[in-house]
Each structure stands twice: as C-alpha cells, then as structure tokens.
Write a protein that holds these residues in place. Sequence first.
Motif, PDB file in Angstrom:
ATOM      1  N   UNK A 822       1.128  -1.054   0.213  1.00 21.54           N
ATOM      2  CA  UNK A 822       0.018   0.059  -0.010  1.00 21.54           C
ATOM      3  C   UNK A 822       0.789   1.146  -0.900  1.00 21.54           C
ATOM      4  N   UNK A 823       0.082   2.092  -0.185  1.00 21.44           N
ATOM      5  CA  UNK A 823       1.101   3.466  -0.806  1.00 21.44           C
ATOM      6  C   UNK A 823       1.368   4.322   0.708  1.00 21.44           C
ATOM      7  N   UNK A 824       0.349   3.330   1.688  1.00 21.85           N
ATOM      8  CA  UNK A 824       0.593   4.307   3.035  1.00 21.85           C
ATOM      9  C   UNK A 824       2.182   3.735   3.653  1.00 21.85           C
ATOM     10  N   UNK A 825       2.196   2.072   3.868  1.00 22.62           N
ATOM     11  CA  UNK A 825       3.141   1.503   4.642  1.00 22.62           C
ATOM     12  C   UNK A 825       4.438   1.918   3.477  1.00 22.62           C
ATOM     13  N   UNK A 826       4.856   2.056   2.995  1.00 24.74           N
ATOM     14  CA  UNK A 826       5.467   2.593   1.934  1.00 24.74           C
ATOM     15  C   UNK A 826       6.512   3.883   2.106  1.00 24.74           C
ATOM     16  N   UNK A 827       5.186   5.027   2.200  1.00 27.89           N
ATOM     17  CA  UNK A 827       5.218   6.021   3.505  1.00 27.89           C
ATOM     18  C   UNK A 827       6.011   5.822   4.822  1.00 27.89           C
ATOM     19  N   UNK A 828       5.579   5.060   5.172  1.00 29.60           N
ATOM     20  CA  UNK A 828       5.543   5.161   6.989  1.00 29.60           C
ATOM     21  C   UNK A 828       7.368   4.001   6.788  1.00 29.60           C
ATOM     22  N   UNK A 829       7.269   2.848   5.566  1.00 31.68           N
ATOM     23  CA  UNK A 829       8.853   2.087   5.544  1.00 31.68           C
ATOM     24  C   UNK A 829      10.085   3.222   5.639  1.00 31.68           C
ATOM     25  N   UNK A 830       9.279   3.976   4.379  1.00 31.62           N
ATOM     26  CA  UNK A 830      10.612   4.928   4.778  1.00 31.62           C
ATOM     27  C   UNK A 830      11.460   6.447   5.356  1.00 31.62           C
ATOM     28  N   UNK A 831       9.858   6.036   5.554  1.00 31.63           N
ATOM     29  CA  UNK A 831      10.122   7.471   7.042  1.00 31.63           C
ATOM     30  C   UNK A 831      10.930   7.350   8.470  1.00 31.63           C
ATOM     31  N   UNK A 832      10.312   5.675   8.204  1.00 29.66           N
ATOM     32  CA  UNK A 832      10.763   4.731   9.432  1.00 29.66           C
ATOM     33  C   UNK A 832      12.541   4.729   9.539  1.00 29.66           C
ATOM     34  N   UNK A 833      12.956   4.871   8.306  1.00 27.84           N
ATOM     35  CA  UNK A 833      14.322   4.591   8.009  1.00 27.84           C
ATOM     36  C   UNK A 833      15.291   6.063   8.940  1.00 27.84           C
ATOM     37  N   UNK A 834      14.686   6.841   8.901  1.00 18.62           N
ATOM     38  CA  UNK A 834      15.327   8.247   9.386  1.00 18.62           C
ATOM     39  C   UNK A 834      14.043   8.458  11.057  1.00 18.62           C
ATOM     40  N   UNK A 835      13.478   7.961  11.488  1.00 22.06           N
ATOM     41  CA  UNK A 835      12.470   8.559  12.790  1.00 22.06           C
ATOM     42  C   UNK A 835      13.179   6.812  13.996  1.00 22.06           C
ATOM     43  N   UNK A 836      14.382   6.713  13.466  1.00 18.04           N
ATOM     44  CA  UNK A 836      14.585   5.659  14.981  1.00 18.04           C
ATOM     45  C   UNK A 836      16.652   5.770  14.930  1.00 18.04           C
ATOM     46  N   UNK A 837      16.950   5.471  16.237  1.00 19.79           N
ATOM     47  CA  UNK A 837      18.004   5.769  16.632  1.00 19.79           C
ATOM     48  C   UNK A 837      19.338   4.808  15.912  1.00 19.79           C
ATOM     49  N   UNK A 838      18.813   4.267  14.670  1.00 16.26           N
ATOM     50  CA  UNK A 838      20.123   3.699  14.098  1.00 16.26           C
ATOM     51  C   UNK A 838      20.038   3.340  13.335  1.00 16.26           C
ATOM     52  N   UNK A 839      21.290   2.876  12.347  1.00 19.01           N
ATOM     53  CA  UNK A 839      20.264   3.100  10.816  1.00 19.01           C
ATOM     54  C   UNK A 839      20.460   1.292  10.060  1.00 19.01           C
ATOM     55  N   UNK A 840      20.064   0.381   8.984  1.00 18.73           N
ATOM     56  CA  UNK A 840      19.636  -0.275   8.841  1.00 18.73           C
ATOM     57  C   UNK A 840      19.723   0.062   7.584  1.00 18.73           C
ATOM     58  N   UNK A 841      20.057  -1.353   6.323  1.00 20.11           N
ATOM     59  CA  UNK A 841      19.409  -1.213   4.925  1.00 20.11           C
ATOM     60  C   UNK A 841      18.562  -1.241   5.041  1.00 20.11           C
ATOM     61  N   UNK A 842      18.160  -0.723   3.544  1.00 18.76           N
ATOM     62  CA  UNK A 842      16.638  -1.422   3.404  1.00 18.76           C
ATOM     63  C   UNK A 842      16.166  -2.176   2.256  1.00 18.76           C
ATOM     64  N   UNK A 843      15.866  -3.558   1.937  1.00 18.48           N
ATOM     65  CA  UNK A 843      15.592  -3.891   0.658  1.00 18.48           C
ATOM     66  C   UNK A 843      14.317  -4.318   0.512  1.00 18.48           C
ATOM     67  N   UNK A 844      13.541  -3.455  -0.791  1.00 16.55           N
ATOM     68  CA  UNK A 844      11.820  -2.882  -1.209  1.00 16.55           C
ATOM     69  C   UNK A 844      12.188  -3.835  -2.236  1.00 16.55           C
ATOM     70  N   UNK A 845      10.838  -4.411  -2.242  1.00 21.65           N
ATOM     71  CA  UNK A 845      10.741  -4.761  -3.213  1.00 21.65           C
ATOM     72  C   UNK A 845       9.116  -4.217  -4.157  1.00 21.65           C
ATOM     73  N   UNK A 846      10.094  -3.980  -5.001  1.00 19.38           N
ATOM     74  CA  UNK A 846       8.731  -2.251  -5.705  1.00 19.38           C
ATOM     75  C   UNK A 846       7.854  -3.019  -6.461  1.00 19.38           C
ATOM     76  N   UNK A 847       6.976  -2.713  -6.459  1.00 18.32           N
ATOM     77  CA  UNK A 847       5.402  -3.011  -7.636  1.00 18.32           C
ATOM     78  C   UNK A 847       5.867  -2.480  -9.516  1.00 18.32           C
ATOM     79  N   UNK A 848       5.114  -2.884  -9.635  1.00 15.60           N
ATOM     80  CA  UNK A 848       5.212  -2.183 -11.173  1.00 15.60           C
ATOM     81  C   UNK A 848       3.992  -1.781 -10.770  1.00 15.60           C
ATOM     82  N   UNK A 849       2.942  -3.342 -11.641  1.00 14.90           N
ATOM     83  CA  UNK A 849       1.620  -3.015 -11.915  1.00 14.90           C
ATOM     84  C   UNK A 849       0.581  -2.945 -10.729  1.00 14.90           C
TER      85      UNK A 849
END
Length: 1025
Positions: A822-849
């Motif tokens: 969902x677009x909303x969940x994508x929005x939150x997973x991107x913002x989660x990358x910044x809004x925490x006290x550590x950093x981890x790589x994020x691999x996203x299986x991005x959609x097409x259709x």
Amino acid sequence: MAWFRAASGIAKLAIRRNLAQASSYATRRIHPLPSQNRYFHSTVFRSKAQAATAPVPRPVPLSKLTDSFLDGTSSVYIEELQRAWEADPDSVDESWDNFFRNFVGQAATMPGISGQTIQESMRLLLLVRAYQVNGHMKAKLDPLGLEQREIPDDLDPGLYGFTDADLDREFFLGVWRMAGFLSENRPVQTLRAILNRLEQAYCGSIGFEYMHIADREKCNWLRDKIETVSPMKYNQGRREVILDRLIWSTQFENFLATKWTAAKRFGLEGGETLIPGMKEMFDRAADLGVETIVIGMSHRGRLNVLGNVVRKPLRQIFSEFSGGTKPVDGEGGLYTGTGDVKYHLGTSYDRPTRGGKRIHLSLVANPSHLEAVDPVVVGKTRAKQYYSNDTDRTKNLGVLIHGDGSFAGQGVVYETLHLSALPNYTTGGTIHLVVNNQVAFTTDPRAGRSSQYCTDVAKALNAPIFHVNGDDVEAVVHVCELAAEWRQTFHSDVVVDIVCYRRFGHNEIDEPSFTQPKMYQVIRNHPRALDIYQNQLIKSGEISKEDVDKLLSKVSSILNEELMNSKDYVPSKRDWLSAYWLGFKSPEQLSRVRNTGVKPEILKTVGKAITTLPENFKAHKGVKRIFEQRAQMIETGEGIDWAVGEALAFATLVVEGNHVRLSGQDVERGTFSHRHAVIHDQETGEQYCPLDHIIINQDEEMFTVSNSSLSEFAVLGFELGYSMENPNSLVLWEAQFGDFANGAQVIFDQFLSSGESKWLRQTGLVVLLPHGYDGQGPEHSSARLERFLQMSDDNPYVIPEMDPTLRKQIQECNWQVVNVTTPANYFHVLRRQIHREFRKPLIVMAPKNLLRHKDCKSNLSEFDDVKGHPGFDKQGTRFKRLIKDQNDHSNLEEGIRRLVLCSGKIYYELDEERKKTDGKDVAICRVEQLCPFPYDLIQRELKRYPNAEIVWCQEEPMNMGAYTYIAPRLSTAMKALGRGNMDDIKYSGRAPSAASATGFYQVHQQEQNELIQKALQREPIKFSH
C-alpha cells in the motif's frame, strides 16, 4: 594551433612515405617487436639511443628528404602561404599570421638563425610535439630494467632531416598561444640543448601522457610544469624530509617482517616510495585548500598507509597482529561484530602537514574484491562536500590507490571514472595512484591487458597520466605534488602510475619464482629505493652516513617501543562512527520505536507543493493531467497512489530538515512513467522539480533526484558511500528493473549485507528493486528476493524478544527486506528509516503494476498521526509489518478454514479471486516485512484462526521468492503454539525452475491462474509442496 594540427597530419603522412622510400639507404634503429613485448619486464633490453643524453641523428641525406618530408604539394602550399602573407598579412588565418610574424621577426633580428627555413621550423616543431606525445615511450620507467618497448621512430631527429652538423645550430621555436618549449618567450637555443632538455623532461624517470587532452589551457598548464628551462630539484631541507619518510616506510615493513615472519600482511616492499609520495601529495593538497581526504585502497601496502600516512596508532596495529583486541567487557556501545582481517580495516584521524595545517584522513574499509571500494569512496567524498557546503569541491578530496592488474581488468574502475563529470556525482576530481607491480598475482601484463599501459582506460576521461619509476623517490614525490595541483586547478581526475615491483610474492608466504623466475632473479639482487636514495644523498654531500644511521636508529627505537605498548593496548572506545553519528545505537543497545505519522496540516501543505506546477510552465499534457489528478487526491484525501505516497514521504522528511537523495537509471521519470519527479517544459526544455520547492529558500541539493549512468555496480557503491557519511539523510538507489540489481552483486554481498558486522559501519541506504510477475519474461520479473533473504542473518529456529518495549530484532539483523502493498505503508517504511536511533539497509521489492492498480490506494488519514484514523494502532501510526485480513474479523475466527499468507502484489489477485468465488471462509494476510520475520504478528494471526489450514502463496518458483526463508520461520512460530511443523505448511506457487519466469505470456497466465486457484480451492491442499 590550426596550422600546427593541419601540418602535423600532412607531415606524418609524408614521414611514412619518406620512410618507405628511405628504407634502401637507412637502417631502422629498432625493429618491430612482437606485440606481447610492448609491456614491462619481457626481456632485458636497452637501446643505445635510449641511454644517450641527446639522441644522435641518423644520417639521412637532405636531398632525399627535402620534398618528401612535407611532400611536394604541402611544401609548395606553405611557400604560397608565406608569399600571400608577405603581400597581405590579413589574407591568411590568424594562426599562420602569428607563425610567420614570429619566424620572420626572429630571423631578422637574430642573424644566428637566419639560415632556419620554414621547413626546418615545421620539422623542429613536429619533433617537439613527438616528444610531447611519445616521449613516455622512451622514459626509463622500469626500476628493474626489464622493460622492452619499441621506441617510436618520430623521436629520431634524423627523421626530420637534422644531422650532426645541425646540433650546434641555434633555432627559434616560438608558437602563438603555446607554452613550454614552444612558448614565444623561450630564448633561441641550439638543437643540442633542445634535444637534451626534451630528453630530460620526457624520457627520464617520468613519462607524461597528456596530449590526448583536447584542451589547450590544460595542456599548456602541464607544459609549463614539465618543460621548465632547467630540471626540477628539491633543496636539502625537502630532501631530508623525503628521506625520513622513506625510512619510516621501509623500516615499518622490515619490522613487521622480523616480528611476524609467518603473517600475511601484503607489504609494500618494492613500492616503498608510495608513502613519501602520498604524504607530500597530502601536504601539497592541504596547502591548496584541502581539509579532508577520503582514501580507498586494496590490501597491498595498506598497513603502511594506515600507520605512516593516516597515523593509526602503531601499538593498535601491532596489537591486531598479536591476535586483535576486544573492548572491555561491560562497556556500553562497543559492539564488535565479526571483525575482519587487519588489512581490510579502515580508520580516520587528523594529522598535521608539513606546511603547518591539519588535515582529516579517512581510509574506507574494503573487502578483498579489488576496486570494489572505488565508488564507495567517491560517494562518501561527494557527501562530505554536501554537508560541509563545499560547493567548489576544493575542500574534500577522494584518493584511490589501485593495483596495475585490477585498474586494467576490473570494470568498476571505468564505471567509477565515468561518474567523474556527471553533475550529481562529480567530486571535483579524484586522484588515482597505481601501485604498478608489473605483475598481477602471477599474471604477466601481456596476459592481463590488451593495451600498452594499465592506465589507458583513464584516457577516455581525458585524465593526464604520470608514469614514474618507483625507485626514484624524488620523481614520485614530484608527480604526486603535480597531481594535487592539477586536481585543485582543474577539478578533474588525474592518474599517477608508480612503476615498481613486489620484492616478495602476492603475499609474504607466496613463492613468486614459480611463475616469474627471471623477474625475481633480478629482484633478489636489486637495491631498495631507500639504499639508492641515501647513497645518492651521501654521495652529493647533503647528508652524512652518521645522520642516516641516527634516523634509522630513531625509527627502530620508536617501533620497538610501540610494540611493547601494544601488549597492554585495550581500546576504550571503538572508532566506529563519525561525529554525525554520535548518539546512535549499536546493535546491542536498545532503541525505542518511533511513530512515523505526520500532522494532517503538514501533509496538506506539502501535498499542495508537490502537486503544483508554475503558472507559465508548459508541461506535457499527459503529465499535466497526472498532476491535476494528484492535486485532487490531496484535496479529497482519497485515492493516494504509490507515486504520491512516495513524494509525501520525501517531502515530509525534507520539511523535518533531512537530506533526501534518490538516484538510479531513469529515476526522474521512473522506469514505469509513474514518478515524474522532474518535469520538462515542452517548449523551452526547462526542468522543474516540485520537491525542490517544499520550504522557503530550500537548498537545491536538499532534495536530489538524478538519473544515473547505465551502471549498477558503481552507482550503488556511490550511494552506499554517500549514505555512510551522515545518518540524517534518506539515500535511495532504484534499479531500472530489480532483475538488473545483480550487476552490483559485489556491493550487496561484501558491503551492504555485512559491512556493519565486519567494519562497524552503519548505513540506512534504501534499495528499490521493481519486482513482480506480469508476463514480461525471465529478465523483467524477479529482483531475486530469495538472495537477499538468504543473506539475512536472523536465526530461523529461535524466536527473539518480541515485546515492543524490549524488541531489538531489527537492530540485531543485518538488514530489512520488505514487499509492501500500500502507498501508506510505503510512506511509513521510508520514514521509519530516519525516525529511529540506528540505521539499517532497507531492501524494497518495489511494485510495477501496483503503481496504477485500482485497489492499491490509500487515504490521507493513513499517513497522519491522528488517533482513531485507520493507520493508528496501540502505539501510534507507523509501518505495518503484517497487514491482517481486510474483512472485519474478530480476535477469534474458528470458522476460517484456510489462512493464506502472501507478500506483494499477488495479494490483490488472491483477493479478487476470493471475491469472485465468495470465499469468506478464507483469510488472506500480507507479510509486508519479510526480514526480520514478524513472529509476534504471525502468531497473532495463528491464534485468530485456530482451525485454519496454513498456506504460503507466492508468484515465484519454489526455489526462488520467499518460500525457503519463510517456511522454517513460520514452522518455528507454529511449533511454539502447538500448531504443527514444516509439513503443515502448504505451498501454492510455481514449480522449481532454472529461469525466474517463462517467456510466453499465455504460459504465464496459466501458471498464475493455477497457483491462485490452488491457494483458494475448496478441498484441502494435499501436499506441502
């Protein structure tokens, strides 16, 4: 220059013709050699002409040469030009006007050159140009004296009609708008003096390659540096500093060899002059304004660079040789990970320079994969320039140290070079130092490359290349300083090729004579660079033998003292994060989870900004329509699609003061024409990026979206390096299709998945990989999800602490893998990358259709932080690791016969089929975060449906996709609840396959229908496979 280039072409054709005619009376000086002998150390050979100071012209009768040199027509042409000029100077080109004015003027005022003819002037100019172009072919570059190269014929003065009788004649060389020998200000000189200086400048210990650069200013700048009136010499003070630095370099390797005889250290013996060269380069760079240098290099000489250049404490290096150290037990924040061998580790320190300045040096950690670190260094350098507001790119410098075999052989070298002038990737020039061993492990150059030099790839970028004999430390220092000056002057790449040798094998316990017997026979009897230099200084009387002994004794004493101190060395704090990272948590420290929802008024404000185009901007009608629809989405708060959800995430992070950078192939528009982050005026071609206009006076780089070159390896490496500099940035790389990401497999394997564990370096890099089965064939369907999951380090048989207040699951995992729906969940997973006290790589299986799917929409209320809105749960609004069935199910649904777990766009097809078949007794849950596995939420759903058959459904073949990762973890969750084991997990998906997908659309449709129907069939699924 027009006349010069034109005449040069005419003359060279005439030269070839003349050589053919002259073959009956003139013996060739050097016969053509077999092609493989173009390289160093083929066989011992040195021509007499090469050894002489000024080459002696071979006898060629002028009568034979006069007309055939410039050939009859060109000779007549020049004479006609001169007559026309004498009649009317304005009748000829300005360049010819200047030439004739200089020549006639000098001839009239200097009787000594009155006999100099036009043809002789042309020939002499061409001879000088020949040295500029090909003098490096005659340079004495090989310290072992094994090189055998064909000396070009055009370096022979006899070819141009000059004889012994001409050596003491005076000639004038002035040419309009030229520098060096051809400068109008140069005095009249004898041919002998001209030839001697040409030999000194171009055929000594340095071979210059720069005439491939099609820029007069740059070439003239180099000519002024190279073609000085007299050779460059260092004063006694500088020589003492150079000697001291060479002693440190040499003694360091000797010390390690003595104390740890059986240890692999990949020493610098044979290339010790690299250290004084680097130190003098850095001193000169600091004098010219450089404040920070980022270094990348492989293992050879790395420990020496760490100790003598970067100034890592010697006691720490010696401690690592003795088995390494772990931090004091119980000290917080001292996560050590798995560690890595000592010659892969990086570090950073401040060090003083000879000029009294301080400079920050950081050596980037790297794997054994040669050259893989190159783009990482360049990306980190670019990030430093952004955060230090170094818009001129003069304060932050990248330096890469290469091997000869890898510089020529590894494609990532060219990929990285190719980024050097791209607007959003340039760093204002990288300095490349090649430690040229003249052998790659056991491979001779003739088998390792097809070109003359290992550095020839750099010519494609118009970089000057300075080849230098590694035994001549002053020459090494000189070209290293020259490289620093070039970079700070022209802000482009430059290459220094230090031609040296390996005194030992690939490592200290390797036997090189197995494969290079002749070479190592010479090496065994060859003096060290230190011996050569100290003897030179002692012989000249600039330093005494006693002074040298004192220096050697001082260095030896310090090394021994540091060894003693190393035995008690304990790091009080791990040097694992730079200043920007202070306060960030290591994997062993608990970090609280933060909400990612945004206030509704902010969403509305930024939403308006990202959907508004300037009034007079003539966007494509299709794009204009898209932006009108987006504005409607924001206005109504309904139907937010994927692109708008992503743009809202970027915009809200920018508003909060974070830097956002997205790059990759075609990311500005988006591969699937969905993003349109940059819009083009259809009449003027002007570009407009709405996300550059979120806040007042927004820095133009605060949000950066950039199409990249057609490279995966280098661009992903660049973005990784960029992301490591500062945690307050969202850095994303998007593959054109996820299938193409394996072009960067080395970055995934050696850096992204394991970098924190090996080198204690965190990154929050986001990787977007378009993935999904739409019938587009085996190269446009799969981002190879299984590979990323297979590299995940969470234990499939142990359920970690899942209490929200104590959970460290993501911190303890090496990265996150999501397949969001969902677009909303994508929005939150991107913002989660910044809004925490550590950093981890994020691999996203991005959609097409799903980018335009009618059901893949979110309401604006799912993005905000308002209690009671759809996205708000017990803790607040944040990323949903699992999305439960969207039917209104209670906490206990005993009537549900089947629980289908899936991930990605297959959910929408399953849900559509369920509606068609009225399958109300089937629950479908989406696992949005695959890694680390959401045990707590899976168990919540297992408890909700106590009687349900459990099915994992995926589009990918059984040996691909998430199945092999999910099955053991799902089984562990089931066992803990007494719900069965692996055999009770039913599989619905494609059969195992070598190719990721079929190339036939009809077969794809049939397979897709079958797996969907199987997942929802009325009867129980009989087998787990």
